[in-house]
Structure formats: C-alpha cells, structure tokens
Design a protein around this motif. Structure first.
Motif, mmCIF file in Angstrom:
data_model
loop_
_atom_site.group_PDB
_atom_site.id
_atom_site.type_symbol
_atom_site.label_atom_id
_atom_site.label_comp_id
_atom_site.label_asym_id
_atom_site.label_seq_id
_atom_site.Cartn_x
_atom_site.Cartn_y
_atom_site.Cartn_z
ATOM 1 N N MET A 1 0.852 -1.195 0.000
ATOM 2 C CA MET A 1 0.000 0.000 0.000
ATOM 3 C C MET A 1 0.888 1.246 0.000
ATOM 4 N N GLY A 2 0.636 2.124 -0.919
ATOM 5 C CA GLY A 2 1.500 3.291 -1.040
ATOM 6 C C GLY A 2 1.274 4.329 0.044
ATOM 7 N N GLU A 3 2.110 5.329 0.051
ATOM 8 C CA GLU A 3 1.983 6.365 1.071
ATOM 9 C C GLU A 3 1.338 7.624 0.511
ATOM 10 N N THR A 4 0.767 8.385 1.406
ATOM 11 C CA THR A 4 0.125 9.633 1.009
ATOM 12 C C THR A 4 0.872 10.796 1.647
ATOM 13 N N PHE A 5 1.127 11.821 0.868
ATOM 14 C CA PHE A 5 1.826 12.984 1.415
ATOM 15 C C PHE A 5 0.910 14.206 1.392
ATOM 16 N N TYR A 6 0.977 14.966 2.462
ATOM 17 C CA TYR A 6 0.137 16.164 2.558
ATOM 18 C C TYR A 6 1.039 17.392 2.619
ATOM 19 N N ILE A 7 0.894 18.286 1.668
ATOM 20 C CA ILE A 7 1.754 19.457 1.614
ATOM 21 C C ILE A 7 0.948 20.705 1.966
ATOM 22 N N PHE A 8 1.344 21.364 3.038
ATOM 23 C CA PHE A 8 0.649 22.591 3.439
ATOM 24 C C PHE A 8 1.447 23.833 3.079
ATOM 25 N N LYS A 9 2.762 23.682 3.032
ATOM 26 C CA LYS A 9 3.589 24.864 2.814
ATOM 27 C C LYS A 9 3.556 25.307 1.353
ATOM 28 N N ASP A 10 3.855 26.555 1.122
ATOM 29 C CA ASP A 10 4.002 27.049 -0.244
ATOM 30 C C ASP A 10 5.409 26.722 -0.705
ATOM 31 N N GLY A 11 5.573 26.487 -1.985
ATOM 32 C CA GLY A 11 6.922 26.211 -2.471
ATOM 33 C C GLY A 11 6.939 25.587 -3.846
ATOM 34 N N ASP A 12 8.049 24.921 -4.139
ATOM 35 C CA ASP A 12 8.211 24.300 -5.448
ATOM 36 C C ASP A 12 8.204 22.791 -5.325
ATOM 37 N N LEU A 13 7.477 22.157 -6.221
ATOM 38 C CA LEU A 13 7.478 20.704 -6.272
ATOM 39 C C LEU A 13 8.278 20.329 -7.508
ATOM 40 N N LYS A 14 9.342 19.553 -7.322
ATOM 41 C CA LYS A 14 10.221 19.288 -8.446
ATOM 42 C C LYS A 14 10.617 17.834 -8.537
ATOM 43 N N ARG A 15 11.021 17.446 -9.740
ATOM 44 C CA ARG A 15 11.613 16.139 -9.908
ATOM 45 C C ARG A 15 13.100 16.301 -9.661
ATOM 46 N N LYS A 16 13.638 15.469 -8.779
ATOM 47 C CA LYS A 16 15.072 15.533 -8.544
ATOM 48 C C LYS A 16 15.584 14.129 -8.263
ATOM 49 N N ASP A 17 16.649 13.740 -8.871
ATOM 50 C CA ASP A 17 17.239 12.408 -8.697
ATOM 51 C C ASP A 17 16.205 11.302 -8.841
#
Lengths: 92, 330
Positions: B1-17
């Motif tokens: 079962m996969g995990e769920t992430f909750y993002i509250f902060k403002d910012g950048d979501l990026k692909r890295k590595d």
C-alpha cells in the motif's frame, strides 16, 4: 515491512560515485533520517527492487550496507537523545 | 500500500534524482519517496512543471489540489492504465437497465443507512437517548426495499439524513447550533467540517477507483452528470458514516477541533491551516486503521475496504456475484 537501512562507503577513488548513487537510490524508497541512515515502510517487492538497484553500485570488498528488518513499525521503539525530529512524517 | 503525502507549505514541487522533492519558500526540503508514494495532497500554493507531471504519471501518483480555502479543486491523475472496454460496456449496460441500476442503488443506500444506524446505536449505548430516531431510521431502511425509482430512494435517503443530522446536537458535546446540512457555502462549523471531510473521502474513493477498471463517471445511485466523477459519490456514501462522521464526532468531542480552528471573520466557513492539518492527520490515521476481514481472513485497512467495494461492484457488473454493500460488522 519496516526497514532501517544504513551504509558505510569507503571514500577512495570511485567511492564518491558509489555514495552519491546509493544516497539517490535510497531516498526514492525511504526517508533520509541521518547522514547515512534511512528508514521506512516497504513492501517485499519494493525491498527487492531497492536491493537490486543498490547491488549495481555497492562494491562487495569495500562497502557495507546493513538493512534491519522488522515485521511492523509497532515492534520497533524509537528513542531520541538530543534533537528530536519527525522526518518520517507525511505532512509538510 | 502506497503512502500519502500532505503538503501545506508554499513552495516548489520538483523532480530531482528520479524522486520528488518539495522546497518551501524558506528553503526547507522534503523528499516525497517517489517509489512508494501513491497520492500527494496539495493545500499550499505550489509551483510545478510538466516535467514533474510526466514523472508522476510514470510512477502512477495522483495529485489532489485544494484551493486556498481548503475546498477541493481537482485531481491530476495519470493516463488510465487499468482500463477494460468490456467492463465499461457492462457498466453502462447495468446503468441503463432500470432494474439492475435500482438494485445496486438500493444496496448502496441500505449499506450507507445501516452504517448511519450503527453510529447512532453506538452513541445510544453511551447514554444519549436516541431510541426514537433509531426506530425512525430503521423503518425508513425497511422502506428502501420497496423503492420503485431512484428518485424515491433519494427521497428516503434525504429523510434518513435529516433524522441523522437532527441527532448531532445531542451527540456533539461542544455547544454548536447545528440545525441542518447547508452547502455552498456551509453556514456553521459543523457544516464546514462535513464539507471538508466529505471532499477528502471523495478524493480517497477516486484514488481507489483509479486503481480498478471501473469508470468513475458512470454511477448508479447518483445521476451520472457531466463535470464530475459521480461513481465516487456513490461509493463515498457508504463510507461517510464509518470514516468521516465518526471522525467528526471524535474530533469535536475530544475538543481537538474547536472554534479556534476556523476563520471567525468568514462566519466559520474556512478552516485555518492548523485545523486542516489536525483533521488530515486524524483522517490519515483512520484510513490506515485495520480490521479483521471476515471473508478474506486477514487484516484490512479502511482504505482497502474502499477498494474491495469497487471489486464487489465489478463482480456484480460482469454478472459474477451480486453486489452487497459494505456494512459495519464489528
């Protein structure tokens, strides 16, 4: 399966490359909690994938990587001395 | 079962590595383990690019977006990989067949009202006298069997919910005057809470439907309208009492959520970040909670129960086994 993974990479020629790649691979599957320590919940399959990826880089005669496995996070008590942080939290 | 992430902060979501990383405006970073992530909920203002969308499509991760006020805006989900033309055809046929559709709709409503009944029974056993309301709901549930059209069923459901909501003032220990369900916009704390929690259940159901071959737009109980995934509404109906409403009662009765978690100026329509965060933490915990499943003979999480519901629906649609809605059995 709850996993704690740690590695020790010999920093000779080529060591940097191994370390860099090990780090990158680990962070796709697990949470980075300390310099060379990761932890997280993985399925059997994901663990196999992780190990497969790592095997490409880990040098059998120089580097060592340990994986501690526990059936469930419940069977693992975590104690902090000094700084306490919740890096494993899914909230940000 | 996969995990769920909750993002509250403002910012950048990026692909890295080959992983996903969120960098907040202050420069804090968090790595959202791409290989194990299943869903990402965005509550803050986040910048992202197609590079990231391509990457999460590849990894099969679903992105749910909520606006500044915490209202659900939409989801980005990768190209459907679990598709079956056969099932789609059967799903439409079942929808089109008055009799079959009615049977499935009835099952959904019966399960949902039974779960409502169980919630009341629980509080009745805890010293709040709800005998009369329970009796009323019970008789309405019996009437569901004789419903001859979807409209009639919806009417009965409306009545059940009305009785149900009328008990909330006695169930909830906090002093909130909750008269009736009001939407668009909600008019008090409880209504806002219900709206928020329902939208969460809705997204969870969508994520689970996505993992099956069902088409989320063709529904049985609700009219498959345009512009929405109405099958999610159908299935969410069953789980609202179990996951959502029980959580609301417990949050309020333990004073985990109070007026302070709402924006007073907006007449308690908007949740503050603190409030959203508390609710989500609790919600996440509840989805992971497990129960011993009678038929499967193993522990199953609430989240997986939703998926099982989809599978049962599929079995009915392809004519393998008649669908029976999920009823709390413990």
């Amino acid at each position: 399966m709850y996993i704690v993974l740690m590695y020790d990479i010999t920093m000779d020629e080529g060591g940097a490359r191994v370390q860099r790649n090990t780090f990158k691979i680990c962070k796709k599957y697990l949470t980075h909690i300390q310099m060379s320590v990761f932890e997280g919940n993985l399925s059997e399959l994901n663990l196999m994938k992780l190990k497969k990826e790592l095997e490409q880089y880990i040098r059998d005669n120089k580097d060592s990587l340990i994986i501690f496995k526990s059936r469930d996070e419940r069977w693992l008590t975590k104690e902090f001395l000094g700084l306490k942080d919740d890096k494993t939290s899914n909230f940000f | 079962m996969g995990e769920t992430f909750y993002i509250f902060k403002d910012g950048d979501l990026k692909r890295k590595d080959n992983s996903i990383v969120i960098t907040s405006l202050e420069g804090d970073k968090k790595n959202l383990k791409a290989e194990v992530a299943d869903e990402i909920y965005l509550f803050g203002e986040v910048n992202l690019n197609t590079k990231l969308l391509n990457f999460i499509s590849q990894k099969g991760i679903i992105l749910h977006v909520f606006n500044y006020y915490g209202f659900y805006s939409g989801s980005y989900y990768p190209r459907e990989t679990n598709i079956s033309g056969y099932l789609l055809v059967q799903q439409v046929r079942n929808y089109d067949d008055e009799e079959k559709r009615l049977r499935i709709a009835k099952e959904i409503l019966k399960a949902s009202s039974y779960n409502i009944y169980r919630n009341l029974r629980y509080y009745n056993g805890r010293g709040i006298n709800l005998e009369e309301q329970m009796k009323n709901i019970d008789s309405l549930i019996k009437k569901l069997d004789y419903g001859k059209s979807i409209n009639e069923l919806m009417g009965l459901e409306g009545n059940i919910r009305k009785i149900y909501y009328s008990t909330w003032n006695s169930i909830v220990k906090q002093d909130i005057n909750f008269e009736k369900r009001v939407k668009r916009p909600p008019d008090n704390m409880i209504n806002s809470l219900i709206s928020f929690v329902n939208s969460l259940i809705y997204t969870t159901v969508l994520s689970e439907i996505y993992k099956t071959q069902l088409n989320p737009t063709i529904s049985f109980l609700h009219e498959p309208g345009t512009k929405r995934f109405s099958l999610c509404l159908d299935i969410a109906e069953i789980f609202k009492p179990l996951i959502g409403e029980r959580m609301i009662f417990s949050l309020l009765n333990k004073n985990q959520i109070t007026e302070d978690d709402f924006d007073r100026e907006s007449n308690f329509i908007y949740l503050k970040e603190s409030g959203k965060r508390k609710i989500l933490m609790e919600y996440d915990k509840r989805l992971e909670q497990t129960i011993a499943h009678k038929d499967l003979g193993r522990d199953v999480s609430y989240r997986y129960l939703i998926r099982l519901e989809c599978y049962k629906l599929i079995k009915d649609i392809i004519g393998e086994k008649e669908y029976t809605g999920f009823k709390i059995w413990w």
